[in-house]
Design a protein around this motif. Structure first.
Motif, short mmCIF file in Angstrom:
data_model
loop_
_atom_site.label_atom_id
_atom_site.label_comp_id
_atom_site.label_asym_id
_atom_site.label_seq_id
_atom_site.Cartn_x
_atom_site.Cartn_y
_atom_site.Cartn_z
N GLU A 115 0.93 -1.15 -0.29
CA GLU A 115 0.11 0.09 0.11
C GLU A 115 1.46 1.21 0.09
O GLU A 115 1.60 1.21 0.74
N ILE A 116 0.32 2.08 -1.03
CA ILE A 116 1.68 2.95 -1.02
C ILE A 116 0.77 4.48 -1.75
O ILE A 116 -0.19 4.96 -2.51
N VAL A 117 0.99 5.44 -0.76
CA VAL A 117 0.18 6.55 -0.35
C VAL A 117 0.47 7.88 -0.18
O VAL A 117 1.89 8.11 0.35
N THR A 118 -0.44 9.02 -1.06
CA THR A 118 0.43 9.99 -0.16
C THR A 118 -0.54 10.72 0.42
O THR A 118 -1.71 10.78 -0.05
N VAL A 119 -0.23 11.46 1.78
CA VAL A 119 -0.31 11.99 3.08
C VAL A 119 0.18 13.48 2.55
O VAL A 119 0.95 13.55 2.61
N GLU A 120 -1.02 14.42 3.17
CA GLU A 120 -1.21 15.93 2.55
C GLU A 120 -1.78 16.51 3.64
O GLU A 120 -2.71 15.89 4.43
N ARG A 121 -0.75 17.09 4.92
CA ARG A 121 -1.32 17.85 6.24
C ARG A 121 -1.38 19.02 6.05
O ARG A 121 0.07 20.23 5.23
N GLU A 122 -2.57 20.38 6.57
CA GLU A 122 -2.45 21.17 6.55
C GLU A 122 -1.59 21.99 7.17
O GLU A 122 -0.72 21.18 8.01
N PRO A 123 -1.62 23.29 6.96
CA PRO A 123 0.07 24.00 7.54
C PRO A 123 -0.15 24.23 8.77
O PRO A 123 -1.72 24.23 9.54
N HIS A 124 0.47 23.66 9.74
CA HIS A 124 0.31 23.89 11.32
C HIS A 124 -0.44 22.66 12.11
O HIS A 124 -0.73 22.34 13.22
N ASN A 125 -0.62 22.16 11.73
CA ASN A 125 -1.98 20.62 12.02
C ASN A 125 -0.66 20.03 12.24
O ASN A 125 0.32 20.11 12.70
N VAL A 126 -1.52 19.61 13.94
CA VAL A 126 -0.92 18.73 15.13
C VAL A 126 -1.86 17.64 15.22
O VAL A 126 -3.56 17.94 15.74
N LEU A 127 -1.43 16.20 15.00
CA LEU A 127 -2.14 15.40 15.53
C LEU A 127 -1.87 14.44 17.20
O LEU A 127 -0.06 14.37 17.71
N GLY A 128 -2.08 14.24 18.19
CA GLY A 128 -1.19 14.42 19.29
C GLY A 128 -1.28 12.43 19.15
O GLY A 128 -1.17 12.21 18.13
N VAL A 129 -0.60 12.33 19.94
CA VAL A 129 -0.10 10.71 20.43
C VAL A 129 -1.03 9.88 19.95
O VAL A 129 -2.67 9.82 20.53
N HIS A 130 -0.66 8.61 18.85
CA HIS A 130 -1.59 8.06 18.43
C HIS A 130 -0.91 6.23 18.02
O HIS A 130 0.70 6.76 17.78
N THR A 131 -1.37 5.42 17.92
CA THR A 131 -0.85 4.65 16.56
C THR A 131 -1.14 4.45 15.47
O THR A 131 -2.51 4.82 15.01
N HIS A 132 -0.67 3.08 14.89
CA HIS A 132 -1.28 2.66 13.87
C HIS A 132 -0.40 1.24 13.74
O HIS A 132 -0.07 0.75 14.32
#
Length: 90
Positions: A17-34
């Motif tokens: 699985e190969i994807v492109t991820v795009e996040r907005e300016p100053h985006n913050v994701l707190g502690v998480h897992t995958h």
């Protein structure tokens, strides 16, 4: 490493699985897992990745690797961030 070389490396390493991820300016994701292992190549902007006591600032051309189920947080700068990522079940 360019995009084609990175994709070829991912395929050799079993990332299907190969994807492109795009996040907005100053985006913050707190502690998480995958539930998957991830290997990524930054293509735009920068990403700050924190795993436990370790902090990594990834800029264009940098790579990062996360084992499945690794607690981490992510934040990006004023440009946001785009990255190409390979994922495989963990």
């Amino acid at each position: 490493m360019d995009r084609a070389e990175f994709v070829a490396m991912l395929e050799r390493e079993g990332f299907r699985e190969i994807v492109t991820v795009e996040r907005e300016p100053h985006n913050v994701l707190g502690v998480h897992t995958h539930p998957f292992e991830a290997r990524a190549l930054i293509t735009l902007g920068e990403l700050r990745l924190v795993t436990g006591e370790d902090e990594q600032l990834c800029r264009v051309g940098d790579q990062f690797h996360l084992a499945a189920h690794t607690p981490h947080s992510e934040s990006c700068g004023a440009e946001g961030v785009h990255y190409l990522v390979g994922r495989k079940p963990g």
